[in-house]
Enzyme design. Structure first.
Site, PDB file in Angstrom:
ATOM      1  N   ASP A   1       0.841  -1.201   0.000  1.00  0.00           N
ATOM      2  CA  ASP A   1       0.000   0.000   0.000  1.00  0.00           C
ATOM      3  C   ASP A   1       0.879   1.256   0.000  1.00  0.00           C
ATOM      4  O   ASP A   1       0.372   2.380  -0.036  1.00  0.00           O
ATOM      5  CB  ASP A   1      -1.024  -0.009   1.147  1.00  0.00           C
ATOM      6  N   SER A   2       2.205   1.066  -0.002  1.00  0.00           N
ATOM      7  CA  SER A   2       3.135   2.172  -0.298  1.00  0.00           C
ATOM      8  C   SER A   2       2.794   2.755  -1.667  1.00  0.00           C
ATOM      9  O   SER A   2       3.198   3.873  -1.993  1.00  0.00           O
ATOM     10  CB  SER A   2       4.586   1.671  -0.276  1.00  0.00           C
TER      11      SER A   2
ATOM     12  N   ASP B   1      -1.312  -6.080  -0.564  1.00  0.00           N
ATOM     13  CA  ASP B   1      -1.355  -5.467   0.766  1.00  0.00           C
ATOM     14  C   ASP B   1      -2.774  -4.970   1.046  1.00  0.00           C
ATOM     15  O   ASP B   1      -3.336  -4.207   0.259  1.00  0.00           O
ATOM     16  CB  ASP B   1      -0.397  -4.259   0.746  1.00  0.00           C
TER      17      ASP B   1
ATOM     18  N   LYS C   1      -1.197  -9.400   2.595  1.00  0.00           N
ATOM     19  CA  LYS C   1      -0.426  -8.975   3.762  1.00  0.00           C
ATOM     20  C   LYS C   1      -1.291  -8.015   4.570  1.00  0.00           C
ATOM     21  O   LYS C   1      -2.046  -7.241   3.985  1.00  0.00           O
ATOM     22  CB  LYS C   1       0.862  -8.263   3.334  1.00  0.00           C
TER      23      LYS C   1
ATOM     24  N   GLU D   1       9.226  -4.539  10.429  1.00  0.00           N
ATOM     25  CA  GLU D   1       9.626  -3.223   9.922  1.00  0.00           C
ATOM     26  C   GLU D   1      10.171  -2.337  11.038  1.00  0.00           C
ATOM     27  O   GLU D   1       9.530  -2.144  12.077  1.00  0.00           O
ATOM     28  CB  GLU D   1       8.431  -2.537   9.234  1.00  0.00           C
TER      29      GLU D   1
HETATM   30  O1  KIV Z   1       3.524  -1.043   1.675  1.00  0.00           O
HETATM   31  C1  KIV Z   1       4.629  -1.586   1.534  1.00  0.00           C
HETATM   32  O2  KIV Z   1       5.305  -1.433   0.512  1.00  0.00           O
HETATM   33  C2  KIV Z   1       5.106  -2.447   2.612  1.00  0.00           C
HETATM   34  C3  KIV Z   1       6.483  -2.994   2.537  1.00  0.00           C
HETATM   35  C4  KIV Z   1       7.526  -1.971   2.498  1.00  0.00           C
HETATM   36  C5  KIV Z   1       6.751  -4.028   3.553  1.00  0.00           C
HETATM   37  O3  KIV Z   1       4.369  -2.704   3.516  1.00  0.00           O
END
Ligand code: KIV
Length: 286
Positions: free
Chosen positions: A51-52, A90, A120, A189
């Site tokens: 979700d980045s 995510d 995730k 993290e």
């Molecule tokens: O959102 C994301 O990209 C993440 C990773 C950096 C683990 O959660």
């Protein structure tokens, strides 16, 4: 000679075997088809549509505004570029916190609509019962503890977690709860290396670190950080393997200058044919 890249489809069992054998797991994020193809062909074990996405591709200030629709849209694009890696989607903020039933339904959409292999989600003991219900429904779940960006404000900002005894113990309790709930792996993290080492040795599932030191079973980074393709900020745990932004700017300047000066398009970028019609066309249009 160039090393031949892996071609076998990656399974959850492979992840478990890697933990057992000590072979490190590699995971990176992708948000579109072209990047997904590059990662898959390079031999990454896991492609994560994080979700980045919200921050590096959609321009939000945090991951909080990201929606299910946005995640499914980008996961579907990435799916079309991934042939052998495990693809994990995510779950965005509030897609799994409201009720267990809603969480299972939303997680299922990542599999049914976007073709992900698993999902995730962020959280420890609080979210373990939800993970258990998802796993019972046949959904593969990757946990995520430590700095959990969706709730960073509640954690006191984007900072390293587990630096005092109380929060270190809480992390260990969270790791156990997520693992016992049936998650197949666990992202750690922004936690001190020694705590990540303790968790990695304690839980039977593979740990994948981001800002969690070298002892995790694998490592993950956001692709835009690794490539120097996101300049707003770079966390100190990121290693930049390339610095693409200046190269992109140089290419853009060249394009603008060549269009303005008439250098582009040259004959090699133009189509030939129909020259014999030119005089007739000119005559017709007089
Ligand atoms: O959102 C994301 O990209 C993440 C990773 C950096 C683990 O959660």
């Amino acid at each position: 000679m160039k090393e031949k890249k892996a071609s076998k489809t990656i399974t959850l069992a492979d992840m478990q075997n890697k933990k057992a054998s000590g072979e490190k797991i590699t995971m990176l994020t992708a948000y579109d088809y072209s990047m997904a193809r590059l990662l898959d062909e390079a031999g990454l074990d896991i492609v994560l549509v994080g979700d980045s996405l919200g921050m590096v591709a959609l321009g939000y200030d945090s991951t909080v505004p990201v929606t299910m629709e946005e995640m499914i849209h980008h996961c579907s694009a990435v799916r079309r570029g991934v042939n052998r890696a495990l693809l994990i989607g995510d779950m965005p903020y509030l897609s799994y916190q409201i009720s267990k039933n809603e969480a299972v339904k939303n997680a299922g959409l990542f599999l049914k609509k976007a073709g992900c292999h698993g999902v995730k989600l962020e959280g420890g003991s609080d979210i373990a019962p939800t993970i258990e219900k998802m796993v019972k429904a046949g959904i593969s779940v990757m946990g995520h503890i430590g700095l959990t960006p969706q709730t960073a404000i509640a954690l006191g900002g984007y900072k390293v977690q587990g630096r005092d005894m109380k929060s270190a113990k809480k992390l260990i309790e969270d790791a156990r709860a997520v693992s016992n709930a049936g998650a197949f792996s666990l992202v750690l993290e922004c936690i001190p290396s020694i705590i990540a080492k303790t968790i990695t040795e304690m839980v039977p599932i593979p740990t994948i670190g981001i800002g969690a030191g070298p002892h995790c079973d694998g490592q993950v980074l956001v692709i835009n950080d690794l490539l120097g393709f996101f300049e707003k900020f770079t966390p100190s745990f990121v290693k930049r393997y390339a610095n693409l932004n200046p190269k992109i700017r140089e290419a853009l300047d060249d394009f603008i200058n060549e269009v303005k000066s008439g250098v582009f398009p040259g004959p090699e970028h133009s189509f030939r044919g129909g020259e014999e019609l030119f005089e007739d066309l000119k005559a017709d249009n007089k």
